[in-house]
Design an enzyme around this catalytic site. Structure first.
Site, PDB file in Angstrom:
ATOM      1  N   ARG A 109     -29.884  55.593  31.088  1.00 52.01           N
ATOM      2  CA  ARG A 109     -28.834  55.938  30.143  1.00 52.01           C
ATOM      3  C   ARG A 109     -29.349  55.966  28.699  1.00 52.01           C
ATOM      4  O   ARG A 109     -29.054  56.887  27.956  1.00 52.01           O
ATOM      5  CB  ARG A 109     -27.631  55.012  30.285  1.00 52.01           C
ATOM      6  CG  ARG A 109     -27.898  53.574  29.883  1.00 52.01           C
ATOM      7  CD  ARG A 109     -26.600  52.790  29.743  1.00 52.01           C
ATOM      8  NE  ARG A 109     -25.878  52.736  30.992  1.00 52.01           N
ATOM      9  CZ  ARG A 109     -24.565  52.637  31.090  1.00 52.01           C
ATOM     10  NH1 ARG A 109     -23.827  52.615  30.005  1.00 52.01           N
ATOM     11  NH2 ARG A 109     -23.986  52.537  32.259  1.00 52.01           N
ATOM     12  N   THR A 110     -30.127  54.969  28.322  1.00 52.00           N
ATOM     13  CA  THR A 110     -30.607  54.951  26.935  1.00 52.00           C
ATOM     14  C   THR A 110     -31.636  56.053  26.710  1.00 52.00           C
ATOM     15  O   THR A 110     -31.625  56.742  25.691  1.00 52.00           O
ATOM     16  CB  THR A 110     -31.203  53.573  26.600  1.00 52.00           C
ATOM     17  OG1 THR A 110     -30.228  52.578  26.861  1.00 52.00           O
ATOM     18  CG2 THR A 110     -31.607  53.495  25.141  1.00 52.00           C
TER      19      THR A 110
ATOM     20  N   LYS B 153     -50.623  51.157  35.427  1.00 52.08           N
ATOM     21  CA  LYS B 153     -51.993  50.806  35.798  1.00 52.08           C
ATOM     22  C   LYS B 153     -52.522  49.675  34.934  1.00 52.08           C
ATOM     23  O   LYS B 153     -53.710  49.396  34.929  1.00 52.08           O
ATOM     24  CB  LYS B 153     -52.901  52.029  35.663  1.00 52.08           C
ATOM     25  CG  LYS B 153     -52.537  53.135  36.642  1.00 52.08           C
ATOM     26  CD  LYS B 153     -53.315  54.391  36.325  1.00 52.08           C
ATOM     27  CE  LYS B 153     -52.695  55.597  37.037  1.00 52.08           C
ATOM     28  NZ  LYS B 153     -53.062  56.846  36.369  1.00 52.08           N
TER      29      LYS B 153
ATOM     30  N   ARG C  78     -38.750  51.347  24.382  1.00 49.01           N
ATOM     31  CA  ARG C  78     -37.981  50.305  25.090  1.00 49.01           C
ATOM     32  C   ARG C  78     -39.017  49.435  25.772  1.00 49.01           C
ATOM     33  O   ARG C  78     -39.888  49.953  26.491  1.00 49.01           O
ATOM     34  CB  ARG C  78     -37.058  50.979  26.110  1.00 49.01           C
ATOM     35  CG  ARG C  78     -36.550  50.118  27.247  1.00 49.01           C
ATOM     36  CD  ARG C  78     -35.494  49.128  26.865  1.00 49.01           C
ATOM     37  NE  ARG C  78     -34.276  49.700  26.330  1.00 49.01           N
ATOM     38  CZ  ARG C  78     -33.105  49.723  26.992  1.00 49.01           C
ATOM     39  NH1 ARG C  78     -33.010  49.250  28.209  1.00 49.01           N
ATOM     40  NH2 ARG C  78     -32.039  50.217  26.414  1.00 49.01           N
TER      41      ARG C  78
ATOM     42  N   HIS D 136     -31.490  45.710  19.621  1.00 50.59           N
ATOM     43  CA  HIS D 136     -31.150  47.025  20.162  1.00 50.59           C
ATOM     44  C   HIS D 136     -30.292  47.694  19.088  1.00 50.59           C
ATOM     45  O   HIS D 136     -29.084  47.856  19.245  1.00 50.59           O
ATOM     46  CB  HIS D 136     -30.387  46.851  21.474  1.00 50.59           C
ATOM     47  CG  HIS D 136     -30.282  48.110  22.288  1.00 50.59           C
ATOM     48  ND1 HIS D 136     -30.716  49.333  21.830  1.00 50.59           N
ATOM     49  CD2 HIS D 136     -29.781  48.329  23.526  1.00 50.59           C
ATOM     50  CE1 HIS D 136     -30.479  50.248  22.759  1.00 50.59           C
ATOM     51  NE2 HIS D 136     -29.917  49.665  23.794  1.00 50.59           N
TER      52      HIS D 136
END
Lengths: 306, 196, 440
Positions: free
Chosen positions: A55-56, A83, A105, A133
């Site tokens: 969603r973000t 990795k 994020r 946020h």
């Protein structure tokens, strides 16, 4: 302003400028023949997502595309992040693409601030650990502005897992900077230690906190927290801190119910409350795009960007 | 980051403007009368026509033209606002610009004759941005351009349909348009070139 | 000053000898030959006018990273850093890879130290096998090995199991050994990233509450008292820890404690940068903790300054906060910060500095050749300090292999001018010897 890392960094003037721009972005695009602006044509915005958050990420991607930016998605599942490449090495790889902005994020608090040392472009924090946020807080503020006519003098109750919530940590500072009275409602186990200096009231009693609230913001509470003894059972939590129809009735008529999503229906919020017309949940999602457009516009056209 | 002032006014109302006055308040009134008549004439009475002012001073000029057209011909030509900030080609180089509102008349722009109104025509880049903005809003039947002052130095193949006054300038000069709505009084002032 | 290839006799002229006053010292064959106004015949002369002479510093808490992480530090580079910081002896913590939990590993570390020759290296043995906190390591074998281990610590990990702790305290009594506890209740610090307080609340980093240290210290002074054993606490970091230790000492418990330089200077406000150079365990605390620790050091409730010198390779710090390893460099800056914490170069009591950085740590670690004020016949282990010269910390100029100093760019008081290990200058005029002789 070169980066947007926290809501706390924003002065009242800056926050209000962003909220004004947000409204203008919504007006500029809504109902048009071509819902897209050429403003950021030829600029590259990288979405660097170390956590799954469709969603973000989608919201930022939509915002960037509405402004005609080129969007590159670096998602944890499809790149070398898995990795075990370090954040620094990933940043240096991104830097080679010369993005004007990196939207990050990350599960580690402070990662966006570290990233600013390794990339030249603007860094936009799309959620870091349990820290901040800022665009969520801005879209919440914008939603309140639209629904309540303003923020100054309004009482906002933020309810639930404050301790682990970057949404709460951003809303506390932004809303109080904008003149709201902020009340945190949670069991003591879910409040951070030593928040005596925060510009908030603290309550353990949800019922008593609702009667004068203009907005109540319910935070997601993970059921697994009960395994760490933050509360005894999910049921007990829902009984003491969940927003059900009875509690909705305690709130003033005009008061709104907010949730940053994703919701745990039946845990912090009853399904009927979530679906009630007083809930602004889908509106918040829509407003998220406008806010992110405003922030991208602000960061990429302020003369600092290359 | 300082909150940017909405398009900086070009003069301080408390201080008599320095430089050379090109148009007096009466001149501006006469020029607008003429443009209003020209619009009526060229559009054969201005049916299905709207005026869109480009912020900041184009908005007031569009309003004044609409008022004159109504007065001269009893024709209602709606005036609106077209903000072009998000369409500028110099966003990367200039400090943050605030956005203005875009207010369209209820008719919208589809199949309308749109007359863009601005105070000064210079490089033509603003008009280019306005055309792009306009076409993202819909599909006008025709687009015209009305301008108070044309100071030359075009960088794009753009020409005004209605020109209040042509003023030859050098690039080092500045044309300041003062309007009562923003600046307390009307005037067009030429400043900047010490050699003149 | 001139450095001869093989100094046999050195005359240190005009130093202000701590505890004695201004005098010349003649060093011969690694030992103090004469103090007062000895003849300079045949001796190299070190002009120490205006310098303070301290017994060589002793560090109870050094991570030399060898064996296992030679990309961060080696015994050679770590002891060069020690010499540069004025140290003549360091105690090497057991959390190497492999862990120093057998006689073989501690003997290897001791041998590497002798080969390096820049400072005496006294290995510390692990309390539990692999630092896992479950079974006792071969404490007796390490004690009776060539490394003669007397201190045991699971540092980096707390000996959290009270029963294991009790047994360890009892067991080392057979050779007058000492358990050095890393006091951290692990259940209270799961996932912890920094001091729990206002800053962690704001930064959204999981907190390391002071009580996690204090609860273990309280428990362990009671255990030590109960079994009649000595106990030493590593890197205490909170005001309440000081109070618990003060009370235990007043009751006659045989307890000692160390404080790290960074806990005497820096606070958790630094974490606002999210720069992992400030990540350390135990974490940087509050201003009031810093004040309490400084007072306790001056008073003697805290017995010694120990560096917890913890070098880390760049990749372990050049990352996001939670991925970074805890620890900071300490050896080359410890004396300066101790002086700053005890009143600054103008007001400092040098005898107190000697007590906290040399004599007491040597006594706790049972290093009989160190921490001694110069007397004829004793080994010539000293440090010459210029009390009036400040210096600026430049990470790339440090002798350590790593650069994770939290003091980069800071101007610190007092500089080490020379360090003598058994009469040989490991540092002279502030410059490290190119090579040092293999010792013993």
């Amino acid at each position: 302003m070169k980066h947007l890392l926290t809501a706390k960094q924003l002065t009242r003037d800056e926050a209000e400028l962003i909220l004004d721009l947000t409204g203008q972005m919504a007006e500029a695009v809504t109902g048009r023949e071509v819902p897209k602006l050429p403003t950021l044509r030829g600029r590259t915005v990288v979405n660097l997502f170390y956590e799954d958050s469709t969603r973000t990420r989608t919201s930022f991607e939509t915002a960037a595309k509405r402004l005609s930016a080129d969007v590159v998605n670096f998602a944890a599942k499809t790149s070398s992040i898995n990795k075990g490449e370090s954040l620094k090495d990933t940043a240096l790889t991104l830097q080679a693409m010369g993005p004007e902005a990196v939207v990050i994020r990350h599960p580690s608090s402070g990662a966006p601030q570290r990233l600013t040392q390794w990339v030249d472009g603007a860094v936009l924090n799309a959620g870091d650990g349990t820290h901040a946020h800022p665009t969520q807080a801005l879209l919440d503020a914008y939603t309140m502005r639209r629904r309540l006519g303003g923020i100054e003098g309004r009482t906002v109750a933020i309810v639930g897992d404050i301790l682990h919530s970057r949404v709460a940590r951003s809303n506390v500072w932004l809303l109080s900077e904008l003149g709201a009275r902020v009340r945190l409602v949670a069991p003591p186990t879910l409040l951070p230690a030593d928040i005596g200096t925060w510009p908030v009231e603290i309550s353990y009693d949800l019922d008593a906190s609702l009667r004068d609230a203009d907005a109540v913001m319910m935070l997601r509470v993970q059921r697994e927290r009960m395994n760490d003894a933050f509360f005894p059972t999910a049921n007990e939590y829902a009984r003491l801190y969940g927003l059900d129809e009875r509690r909705l009735g305690l709130m003033p008529e005009h008061a709104i119910v907010m949730h940053p999503g994703p919701m745990n229906r039946g845990m912090e919020i009853a399904a009927r409350v979530a679906d009630s017309p007083r809930a602004t949940i889908t509106e918040q999602v829509a407003n998220g795009v406008w806010v992110r457009m405003a922030v991208l516009y602000l960061l990429l056209t302020n003369g600092d960007a290359r | 980051m300082a909150r940017p002032a909405r398009s900086a006014p070009s003069g301080d109302p408390d201080r008599p403007p320095e430089g050379k006055q090109i148009l007096s308040p009466d001149d501006i009134g006469r020029v607008l009368d003429r443009i209003a008549h020209q619009i009526l004439e060229k559009t054969k009475g201005a049916p299905d026509t709207i005026l869109l002012g480009i912020p900041t001073r184009g908005v007031a000029l569009a309003g004044r033209l609409a008022e004159r057209i109504r007065r001269f011909a009893d024709v209602d030509v709606p005036a609106g606002t077209l903000d072009i900030t998000l369409y500028r080609d110099d966003l990367r180089r200039r400090a943050l610009r605030p956005l203005g509102p875009t207010d369209l008349p209820p008719s919208g722009v589809d199949d309308q004759r749109v007359v863009l109104v601005d105070d000064v025509l210079y490089s033509g880049r603003t008009v280019r941005a306005a055309l792009n903005a306009l076409y993202d809003l819909g599909r006008p039947a025709q687009v015209q351009l009305a301008i108070l002052v044309d100071r030359g130095h075009r960088e794009l193949p753009i020409r005004a349909d209605y020109v209040g006054k042509n003023i030859p300038t050098s690039r080092s000069e500045n044309v300041a348009v003062h309007l009562t709505e923003y600046d307390g009084s009307d005037a067009v002032i030429l400043t900047g070139d010490e050699g003149r | 000053m001139k450095r001869s290839e093989h100094p046999r006799r050195t005359l240190i002229k005009g130093a202000d000898i701590v505890g004695r006053g201004r005098a010349d010292i003649l060093v011969d064959e690694g030992r103090v030959a004469e103090i007062g106004a000895p003849s300079r015949t045949g001796a190299d002369v070190v002009d120490a006018d205006g310098l303070v002479l301290l017994p060589g510093l002793v560090d109870l808490h050094t991570h030399l990273r060898e064996p296992g992480r030679e990309d961060a530090e080696t015994v050679l580079t770590g002891t060069r850093a020690a010499a540069k910081g004025g140290y003549t002896a360091v105690c090497a913590m057991a959390n190497s890879d492999p862990v120093a939990d057998t006689a073989g590993v501690v003997e290897q570390v001791a041998a590497l130290g002798r080969a390096a020759g820049f400072a005496d290296v006294q290995p510390i043995g692990a309390v539990s096998v692999g630092l896992a906190g479950e079974r006792l390591a071969e404490i007796g074998a390490m004690a009776h090995s060539a490394a003669k281990v007397r201190m045991f610590s699971d540092d980096g990990h707390c000996v959290a199991d009270p029963r294991l702790m009790r047994r360890a305290l009892e067991y080392v009594k057979t050779f007058d050994g000492l358990i050095a506890q890393h006091a951290e209740e692990p259940r209270l610090t799961e996932g912890a990233q920094m001091n729990e307080g206002a800053v962690s609340a704001e930064l959204g980093l999981p907190g390391w509450p002071a009580v996690a240290e204090e609860a273990i210290i309280a428990r362990d002074v009671l255990l030590a008292e109960y079994v009649g054993a000595r106990i030493h606490f590593c890197h205490i970091s909170t005001a309440r820890s000081v109070e618990i230790i003060r009370e235990a000492k007043a009751r006659g418990v045989s307890v000692t404690a160390e404080v790290c330089p960074h806990h005497l200077l820096l606070t958790d406000e630094r974490v606002h940068t999210y720069d992992p150079v400030y990540k350390v365990n135990p974490p940087l605390r509050s201003r009031s903790d810093v004040e309490a620790l400084r007072a306790a050091l001056a008073e003697g409730v805290v017995d010694v300054v120990a560096t917890d010198h913890a070098p880390h390779a760049p990749q372990d710090k050049d990352c996001e906060w939670s991925a970074a390893r805890p620890g900071m460099l300490g050896l080359e800056t410890a004396l300066s910060i101790t002086v700053a914490a005890l009143g600054g170069s103008d007001g400092v009591d040098w005898d107190l500095v000697a007590e906290r950085t040399s004599r007491t740590p040597a006594r706790i670690a049972a290093l009989t050749a160190h921490g001694r004020d110069p007397e004829p016949g004793l080994e010539a282990n000293f440090t010459l300090v210029d009390p009036s010269r400040t210096w600026t910390v430049v990470p790339s100029e440090l002798a350590s292999l790593s650069q994770n100093t939290p003091y980069a760019g800071m101007e610190l008081p007092v500089t080490i001018q020379a360090t003598f290990l058994r009469g040989r200058a490991t540092v002279l005029d502030g410059v490290l010897a190119e090579t040092a002789e293999e010792t013993q």
